[in-house]
Design an enzyme around this catalytic site. Structure first.
Site, PDB file in Angstrom:
ATOM      1  N   GLY A  90       0.830  -1.208   0.000  1.00 29.51           N
ATOM      2  CA  GLY A  90       0.000   0.000   0.000  1.00 29.51           C
ATOM      3  C   GLY A  90       0.859   1.250   0.000  1.00 29.51           C
ATOM      4  O   GLY A  90       0.570   2.224  -0.705  1.00 29.51           O
ATOM      5  N   ARG A 118      -7.848  -2.877  -1.663  1.00 24.55           N
ATOM      6  CA  ARG A 118      -7.713  -1.755  -0.722  1.00 24.55           C
ATOM      7  C   ARG A 118      -8.117  -0.422  -1.359  1.00 24.55           C
ATOM      8  O   ARG A 118      -7.963  -0.231  -2.559  1.00 24.55           O
ATOM      9  CB  ARG A 118      -6.274  -1.698  -0.178  1.00 24.55           C
ATOM     10  CG  ARG A 118      -5.954  -2.936   0.645  1.00 24.55           C
ATOM     11  CD  ARG A 118      -4.539  -2.945   1.153  1.00 24.55           C
ATOM     12  NE  ARG A 118      -4.290  -1.898   2.130  1.00 24.55           N
ATOM     13  CZ  ARG A 118      -3.084  -1.646   2.649  1.00 24.55           C
ATOM     14  NH1 ARG A 118      -2.038  -2.351   2.261  1.00 24.55           N
ATOM     15  NH2 ARG A 118      -2.937  -0.697   3.545  1.00 24.55           N
ATOM     16  N   ASP A 314       0.521  -0.145  12.971  1.00 23.82           N
ATOM     17  CA  ASP A 314       0.899  -1.479  12.484  1.00 23.82           C
ATOM     18  C   ASP A 314       1.237  -2.434  13.636  1.00 23.82           C
ATOM     19  O   ASP A 314       1.487  -3.619  13.398  1.00 23.82           O
ATOM     20  CB  ASP A 314       2.112  -1.378  11.548  1.00 23.82           C
ATOM     21  CG  ASP A 314       1.759  -0.667  10.242  1.00 23.82           C
ATOM     22  OD1 ASP A 314       0.568  -0.622   9.874  1.00 23.82           O
ATOM     23  OD2 ASP A 314       2.686  -0.149   9.580  1.00 23.82           O
ATOM     24  N   LYS A 341      -5.982  -2.318   6.255  1.00 19.83           N
ATOM     25  CA  LYS A 341      -4.553  -2.621   6.029  1.00 19.83           C
ATOM     26  C   LYS A 341      -4.450  -3.812   5.077  1.00 19.83           C
ATOM     27  O   LYS A 341      -5.383  -4.097   4.331  1.00 19.83           O
ATOM     28  CB  LYS A 341      -3.877  -2.894   7.376  1.00 19.83           C
ATOM     29  CG  LYS A 341      -3.855  -1.681   8.302  1.00 19.83           C
ATOM     30  CD  LYS A 341      -3.025  -0.565   7.726  1.00 19.83           C
ATOM     31  CE  LYS A 341      -3.071   0.672   8.592  1.00 19.83           C
ATOM     32  NZ  LYS A 341      -2.401   1.806   7.958  1.00 19.83           N
ATOM     33  N   ARG A 345      -7.433  -6.289   9.951  1.00 16.62           N
ATOM     34  CA  ARG A 345      -6.621  -6.790  11.074  1.00 16.62           C
ATOM     35  C   ARG A 345      -7.396  -6.884  12.384  1.00 16.62           C
ATOM     36  O   ARG A 345      -7.006  -7.655  13.262  1.00 16.62           O
ATOM     37  CB  ARG A 345      -5.373  -5.914  11.243  1.00 16.62           C
ATOM     38  CG  ARG A 345      -4.360  -6.162  10.137  1.00 16.62           C
ATOM     39  CD  ARG A 345      -3.093  -5.349  10.310  1.00 16.62           C
ATOM     40  NE  ARG A 345      -2.103  -5.777   9.323  1.00 16.62           N
ATOM     41  CZ  ARG A 345      -1.037  -5.053   8.977  1.00 16.62           C
ATOM     42  NH1 ARG A 345      -0.832  -3.876   9.534  1.00 16.62           N
ATOM     43  NH2 ARG A 345      -0.196  -5.516   8.087  1.00 16.62           N
TER      44      ARG A 345
HETATM   45  C1  S3P Z   1       2.941   3.901   6.183  1.00 18.02           C
HETATM   46  C2  S3P Z   1       1.811   4.448   6.750  1.00 18.02           C
HETATM   47  C3  S3P Z   1       0.783   3.651   7.443  1.00 18.02           C
HETATM   48  C4  S3P Z   1       1.280   2.263   7.799  1.00 18.02           C
HETATM   49  C5  S3P Z   1       2.017   1.620   6.664  1.00 18.02           C
HETATM   50  C6  S3P Z   1       3.227   2.453   6.295  1.00 18.02           C
HETATM   51  C7  S3P Z   1       3.890   4.771   5.490  1.00 18.02           C
HETATM   52  O1  S3P Z   1      -0.329   3.535   6.585  1.00 18.02           O
HETATM   53  O2  S3P Z   1       0.211   1.434   8.187  1.00 18.02           O
HETATM   54  O3  S3P Z   1       2.444   0.318   7.005  1.00 18.02           O
HETATM   55  O4  S3P Z   1       5.028   4.330   5.223  1.00 18.02           O
HETATM   56  O5  S3P Z   1       3.541   5.920   5.208  1.00 18.02           O
HETATM   57  P1  S3P Z   1      -1.471   4.674   6.502  1.00 18.02           P
HETATM   58  O6  S3P Z   1      -0.883   5.878   5.897  1.00 18.02           O
HETATM   59  O7  S3P Z   1      -2.540   4.074   5.646  1.00 18.02           O
HETATM   60  O8  S3P Z   1      -1.926   4.875   7.917  1.00 18.02           O
END
Ligand code: S3P
Length: 441
Positions: A90, A118, A314, A341, A345
């Site tokens: 993501g 997602r 996380d 996520k 989760r």
């Molecule tokens: C991340 C932001 C978080 C986190 C992901 C890594 C990042 O997601 O859960 O594992 O590197 O910016 P969200 O921005 O959707 O909260």
């Protein structure tokens, strides 16, 4: 893959490179002009996909040795000749979409089944306001084709606390007339802001109540830089919690990132009475790192302040495991983001813990875990039954969490799809074995 209870866990290790910082190093390196050298890059599948994507957008990307990468940026993205497959990541796809939106090119993005499920609307909304266009599946799902270029300035207030969305807007803002401005009501990880500065950009950050106001002035360009990637606290969490729940254990993780927006789990474990010590605190390339030692502890359930969620989003799966071995309930509220996520989760932790005999209560954006009474150092029975095969829906953190639980439960715990652990923590099983954990296929 099955984990079973054995002796105490002992040893010193280095957590793999931080996933968030690794993605950003590759992307900023490709956007910059000149050479970026990265040390300690996480070589997990998610990040390797981003490396391949940067090659597809025209950067020179070369692996020099273990964790050592060289990126020759061309000062912008060229149109890729094929689909960009971001795998499970993501962060990869959302940040790359933001960066790509700044250029007059079309790029088609896809990912694995989890990523294709997602929501991408959260980044498409601001990118659309800036002037990008796209065609995608229903509900803003991948695969999608994005067309960028000629972007306008935006002042965007984040509707959800997401560092990925903030970063996508800032990266698009690099090539928008007048730059970009992001208001985040709750502060989220700030690696993009820090790294943009390290690459020579001006980024103004001011406190806005509990949140932050970030201004990226327009007309800026990036210059290649050196990046030293610190150890990922989200990966370090697994051996550290394992040490807290397996009697007689003592484990040290060296070089762990201590960014204040990433250490919510350490604070929460501290509130639960965990025996944690932080030593050798130092600055490494603009981030604070330290060595963190965890010893087997008597834990007590707590109510986690909901405002802490972005700094440990996380880590709730592994906190759920610690909570199973803590006396009394641990209440986690304001964690609705966990449902979007790599898997849902909240649902998977509730199901996995319940299958292992742990008392759980699931709410729309909350999870309560009722722990078993403490049996003392060397105690044979913590009252967590285990003995389940857990469904992970291909989610690396759900798999690692339940394997850690299996190291301290009465009966072995098995997980499906353990191969997915390699997305974020390729050496996890080998490393846990060197500490004395019994995990086998
Ligand atoms: C991340 C932001 C978080 C986190 C992901 C890594 C990042 O997601 O859960 O594992 O590197 O910016 P969200 O921005 O959707 O909260």
């Amino acid at each position: 893959m099955t984990a079973r209870r054995a002796g105490p866990l002992k040893g010193v290790l280095r957590a793999p490179g931080d996933k968030s910082i690794s993605h950003r190093a590759l992307i900023l390196g490709a956007l910059a002009r000149g050479v970026t050298e990265v040390e300690g890059l996480l070589e997990g599948d998610d990040v390797l996909r981003t490396a391949a994507a940067m090659t597809a957008f025209g950067a020179g990307v070369e692996r020099l040795g273990e964790g050592r990468w060289r990126i020759e940026g061309k000062g912008g993205f060229a149109e890729p000749s094929d689909v960009i497959d971001c795998g499970n990541a993501g962060t990869g796809v959302r940040l790359i979409m933001g960066a790509a939106a700044g250029f007059p090119i079309a790029a088609t993005f896809t990912g694995d089944a989890s990523l294709r499920g997602r929501p991408m609307n959260r980044v498409l909304r601001p990118l659309g306001e800036m002037g990008a266009s796209w065609i995608c599946r229903d509900g803003g799902r991948l695969p999608l084709t994005l067309r960028g270029g000629a972007l306008r300035r935006i002042a965007y207030r984040l509707p959800e606390p997401s560092a990925q969305v903030k970063s996508a807007v800032l990266l698009a803002g690099l090539n928008a007339e007048g730059g970009a401005e992001v208001i985040e009501p709750e502060p989220t990880r700030d690696h993009t802001e820090r790294m943009l500065r390290a690459f020579g950009a001006q980024v103004e950050v001011s406190q806005d109540g509990p949140g932050r106001h970030i201004v990226l002035p327009g007309g800026q360009s990036l210059t290649g830089a050196r990046v030293r990637v610190p150890g990922d606290p989200s990966s370090a969490a697994f051996p550290l919690v394992a040490a807290l729940i397996v009697p007689g254990s003592e484990v040290t993780v060296e070089g762990m990132l201590l960014n204040p927006l990433r250490i919510g789990l350490l604070e929460t474990l501290g509130d639960m009475g965990a025996d944690l010590s932080v030593t050798n605190v130092r600055d490494e390339g603009g981030e604070t790192v330290a060595d963190v030692t965890a010893r087997h502890s008597k834990l007590t359930g707590v109510e986690v302040p909901p405002e802490r969620a972005p700094s440990m989003i996380d880590e709730y799966p592994i906190l759920g495991v610690a909570a199973a071995f803590a006396e009394g309930p641990t209440v986690m509220r304001g964690i609705g983001e966990m449902r979007v996520k790599e898997s849902d989760r909240i649902a998977l932790m509730a199901a996995g813990l319940a299958a292992c005999g742990v008392g759980v209560e699931e709410g729309p954006d909350s999870l309560t875990v009722v722990g078993a009474p403490f049996a003392g150092n060397g105690g044979a029975n913590h009252g967590v039954a285990g003995g389940a095969k857990v469904t992970t829906h291909g989610d690396h953190r759900i798999a690692m969490s339940h394997l850690v639980l299996g190291l301290a439960a009465e009966r072995p715990v098995a997980v499906d799809e353990p191969g997915m652990i390699a997305t974020s923590f390729p050496g996890f099983v080998a490393l846990m074995r060197t500490l004395g954990g019994e995990i086998e296929a």
